[in-house]
Design a protein around this motif. Structure first.
Motif, PDB file in Angstrom:
ATOM      1  N   LEU A 127       0.837  -1.200   0.000  1.00  0.00           N
ATOM      2  CA  LEU A 127       0.000   0.000   0.000  1.00  0.00           C
ATOM      3  C   LEU A 127       0.871   1.249   0.000  1.00  0.00           C
ATOM      4  N   ARG A 128       0.388   2.270  -0.691  1.00  0.00           N
ATOM      5  CA  ARG A 128       1.038   3.588  -0.678  1.00  0.00           C
ATOM      6  C   ARG A 128       0.082   4.534   0.036  1.00  0.00           C
ATOM      7  N   VAL A 129       0.489   5.009   1.197  1.00  0.00           N
ATOM      8  CA  VAL A 129      -0.425   5.681   2.120  1.00  0.00           C
ATOM      9  C   VAL A 129       0.014   7.106   2.399  1.00  0.00           C
ATOM     10  N   VAL A 130      -0.945   8.019   2.360  1.00  0.00           N
ATOM     11  CA  VAL A 130      -0.744   9.379   2.860  1.00  0.00           C
ATOM     12  C   VAL A 130      -1.715   9.588   4.011  1.00  0.00           C
ATOM     13  N   THR A 131      -1.200  10.054   5.135  1.00  0.00           N
ATOM     14  CA  THR A 131      -2.040  10.328   6.296  1.00  0.00           C
ATOM     15  C   THR A 131      -1.455  11.488   7.080  1.00  0.00           C
ATOM     16  N   ASP A 169      -2.380  21.674   1.098  1.00  0.00           N
ATOM     17  CA  ASP A 169      -1.613  21.748  -0.147  1.00  0.00           C
ATOM     18  C   ASP A 169      -0.719  20.521  -0.316  1.00  0.00           C
ATOM     19  N   TYR A 170      -0.156  20.039   0.778  1.00  0.00           N
ATOM     20  CA  TYR A 170       0.666  18.831   0.738  1.00  0.00           C
ATOM     21  C   TYR A 170      -0.148  17.654   0.218  1.00  0.00           C
ATOM     22  N   VAL A 171      -1.360  17.507   0.725  1.00  0.00           N
ATOM     23  CA  VAL A 171      -2.218  16.395   0.316  1.00  0.00           C
ATOM     24  C   VAL A 171      -2.581  16.507  -1.170  1.00  0.00           C
ATOM     25  N   ARG A 172      -2.739  17.724  -1.654  1.00  0.00           N
ATOM     26  CA  ARG A 172      -3.111  17.927  -3.069  1.00  0.00           C
ATOM     27  C   ARG A 172      -2.027  17.492  -4.046  1.00  0.00           C
ATOM     28  N   ARG A 173      -0.827  17.228  -3.569  1.00  0.00           N
ATOM     29  CA  ARG A 173       0.253  16.785  -4.449  1.00  0.00           C
ATOM     30  C   ARG A 173       0.086  15.329  -4.877  1.00  0.00           C
ATOM     31  N   PHE A 174      -0.816  14.616  -4.232  1.00  0.00           N
ATOM     32  CA  PHE A 174      -0.960  13.184  -4.466  1.00  0.00           C
ATOM     33  C   PHE A 174      -2.273  12.873  -5.192  1.00  0.00           C
ATOM     34  N   LYS A 175      -2.307  11.691  -5.812  1.00  0.00           N
ATOM     35  CA  LYS A 175      -3.529  11.152  -6.392  1.00  0.00           C
ATOM     36  C   LYS A 175      -3.795   9.814  -5.705  1.00  0.00           C
ATOM     37  N   PHE A 176      -5.047   9.593  -5.326  1.00  0.00           N
ATOM     38  CA  PHE A 176      -5.389   8.398  -4.555  1.00  0.00           C
ATOM     39  C   PHE A 176      -6.398   7.525  -5.294  1.00  0.00           C
ATOM     40  N   ASP A 177      -6.224   6.222  -5.152  1.00  0.00           N
ATOM     41  CA  ASP A 177      -7.264   5.298  -5.605  1.00  0.00           C
ATOM     42  C   ASP A 177      -8.453   5.372  -4.663  1.00  0.00           C
ATOM     43  N   LEU A 178      -8.157   5.491  -3.374  1.00  0.00           N
ATOM     44  CA  LEU A 178      -9.193   5.515  -2.339  1.00  0.00           C
ATOM     45  C   LEU A 178      -8.857   6.546  -1.277  1.00  0.00           C
ATOM     46  N   ALA A 179      -9.874   7.229  -0.773  1.00  0.00           N
ATOM     47  CA  ALA A 179      -9.746   8.046   0.433  1.00  0.00           C
ATOM     48  C   ALA A 179     -10.637   7.429   1.491  1.00  0.00           C
ATOM     49  N   ASP A 195     -15.529  18.424  13.865  1.00  0.00           N
ATOM     50  CA  ASP A 195     -15.406  19.467  14.880  1.00  0.00           C
ATOM     51  C   ASP A 195     -14.227  20.396  14.653  1.00  0.00           C
ATOM     52  N   ASP A 196     -13.466  20.187  13.586  1.00  0.00           N
ATOM     53  CA  ASP A 196     -12.211  20.901  13.423  1.00  0.00           C
ATOM     54  C   ASP A 196     -12.075  21.425  12.002  1.00  0.00           C
ATOM     55  N   HIS A 197     -11.889  22.752  11.861  1.00  0.00           N
ATOM     56  CA  HIS A 197     -11.737  23.367  10.544  1.00  0.00           C
ATOM     57  C   HIS A 197     -10.528  22.800   9.792  1.00  0.00           C
ATOM     58  N   ALA A 198      -9.426  22.588  10.499  1.00  0.00           N
ATOM     59  CA  ALA A 198      -8.207  22.118   9.849  1.00  0.00           C
ATOM     60  C   ALA A 198      -8.404  20.726   9.265  1.00  0.00           C
ATOM     61  N   GLU A 199      -9.058  19.849  10.016  1.00  0.00           N
ATOM     62  CA  GLU A 199      -9.313  18.505   9.514  1.00  0.00           C
ATOM     63  C   GLU A 199     -10.193  18.548   8.280  1.00  0.00           C
ATOM     64  N   VAL A 200     -11.223  19.369   8.305  1.00  0.00           N
ATOM     65  CA  VAL A 200     -12.129  19.474   7.165  1.00  0.00           C
ATOM     66  C   VAL A 200     -11.374  19.949   5.924  1.00  0.00           C
ATOM     67  N   ALA A 201     -10.464  20.902   6.086  1.00  0.00           N
ATOM     68  CA  ALA A 201      -9.683  21.400   4.952  1.00  0.00           C
ATOM     69  C   ALA A 201      -8.808  20.300   4.357  1.00  0.00           C
ATOM     70  N   VAL A 202      -8.165  19.512   5.204  1.00  0.00           N
ATOM     71  CA  VAL A 202      -7.287  18.445   4.729  1.00  0.00           C
ATOM     72  C   VAL A 202      -8.100  17.343   4.058  1.00  0.00           C
ATOM     73  N   VAL A 203      -9.186  16.933   4.691  1.00  0.00           N
ATOM     74  CA  VAL A 203     -10.011  15.858   4.135  1.00  0.00           C
ATOM     75  C   VAL A 203     -10.652  16.285   2.817  1.00  0.00           C
ATOM     76  N   SER A 204     -11.095  17.528   2.738  1.00  0.00           N
ATOM     77  CA  SER A 204     -11.668  18.033   1.485  1.00  0.00           C
ATOM     78  C   SER A 204     -10.657  17.947   0.349  1.00  0.00           C
ATOM     79  N   ALA A 205      -9.398  18.295   0.649  1.00  0.00           N
ATOM     80  CA  ALA A 205      -8.341  18.208  -0.363  1.00  0.00           C
ATOM     81  C   ALA A 205      -8.128  16.764  -0.805  1.00  0.00           C
ATOM     82  N   ALA A 206      -8.161  15.836   0.152  1.00  0.00           N
ATOM     83  CA  ALA A 206      -7.961  14.425  -0.181  1.00  0.00           C
ATOM     84  C   ALA A 206      -9.111  13.879  -1.027  1.00  0.00           C
TER      85      ALA A 206
END
Length: 262
Positions: A127-131, A169-179, A195-206
């Motif tokens: 697996l190739r994982v970004v988290t 922006d870091y997450v946007r550098r990748f392409k995923f088969d699955l999120a 409950d967290d703006h930062a998490e929503v921003a990262v997950v939206s990008a993914a």
């Protein structure tokens, strides 16, 4: 409305303004740059300098367009989540793992459900994982066939989430088969929220970079409303849960067209 007088005058004006700003963020979890300029009658540049100063002191997380608390999750609540519904989360995680083929490129969210998913994924290969979860990354690092990427930044001590201004922006550098994501709640309108703006921003990008989107939640999240809207059930492809919700949310699930696995 301005709080310039509350923030103080003279040589201590900046320090008093930053102290008031910190209290505001702690109470409200997030503030935008625009809100700072209105509240304190300062320029955008001054607002950004205040946020940067608080970030350098390790007091806030700087985000695009604003700042958020370092710890938006209550530590006691998170410890309870790790023990409550553990069996349900393990069942959900096992189903999610069955949907992930060997060799897939995947994004994994933070949180206790996604930690359970990480454990279940240990039987996969290559697996190739970004988290942005150090807990998830630590679990997966035990499998030597996995390739794991994490962003840099401040570590949220409660759950091991890693954040800085450009995490999305870091997450946007990748392409995923699955999120693979989880959320704090799915309300009766069919909206998925956290409950967290930062998490929503990262997950939206993914999600924007993913071929398929898996939402993994145990049934305790149904009918629960959280602070920040991430999207709706129509924005995900697969819902994995231990049991279906009651009405009226059940109708929203069926109307969304999401593929359900229980």
């Amino acid at each position: 409305m301005s709080v310039e007088t509350t923030a103080g005058e003279g040589s201590g004006k900046k320090e008093s303004r930053q102290a008031f700003l910190l209290r505001y963020i702690q109470q409200n979890h997030y503030i935008s740059i625009d809100e700072i300029t209105r509240l304190f009658s300062v320029t955008t540049q001054t607002a950004r300098r205040d946020v940067m100063a608080l970030e350098q002191m390790g007091r806030v997380r700087r985000l695009h367009g604003g700042a958020a608390t370092i710890t938006a999750i209550d530590p006691i609540a998170l410890r309870q989540r790790r023990t409550e519904n553990a069996a349900q989360k393990a069942k959900v995680a096992a189903i999610v793992a069955d949907l992930v083929p060997d060799g897939a490129a995947i994004f994994i969210d933070t949180g206790t459900t996604c930690e359970a998913v990480a454990v279940a994924l240990m039987s996969r290969r290559d697996l190739r994982v970004v988290t942005y979860s150090l807990r998830v990354a630590t679990i997966l690092s035990e499998n030597s066939s996995f390739s794991i990427a994490v962003p840099g930044g401040f570590v949220r001590p409660v759950d091991g989430g890693v954040f800085q201004e450009d995490t999305a922006d870091y997450v946007r550098r990748f392409k995923f088969d699955l999120a693979i994501i989880s959320v704090s709640g799915i309300d009766d309108d069919g909206d998925i929220c956290d409950d967290d703006h930062a998490e929503v921003a990262v997950v939206s990008a993914a999600l924007a970079q993913s071929g398929r989107k898996i939402l993994a939640v145990d049934s305790s999240k149904f009918g629960r409303r959280a602070l920040v809207r991430l999207g709706s059930l129509r924005d995900v492809d697969i819902l994995v849960t231990d049991s279906l919700p009651q009405t009226p949310l059940l109708g929203k699930v069926r109307a969304s067209g999401v593929e359900v696995h229980t």
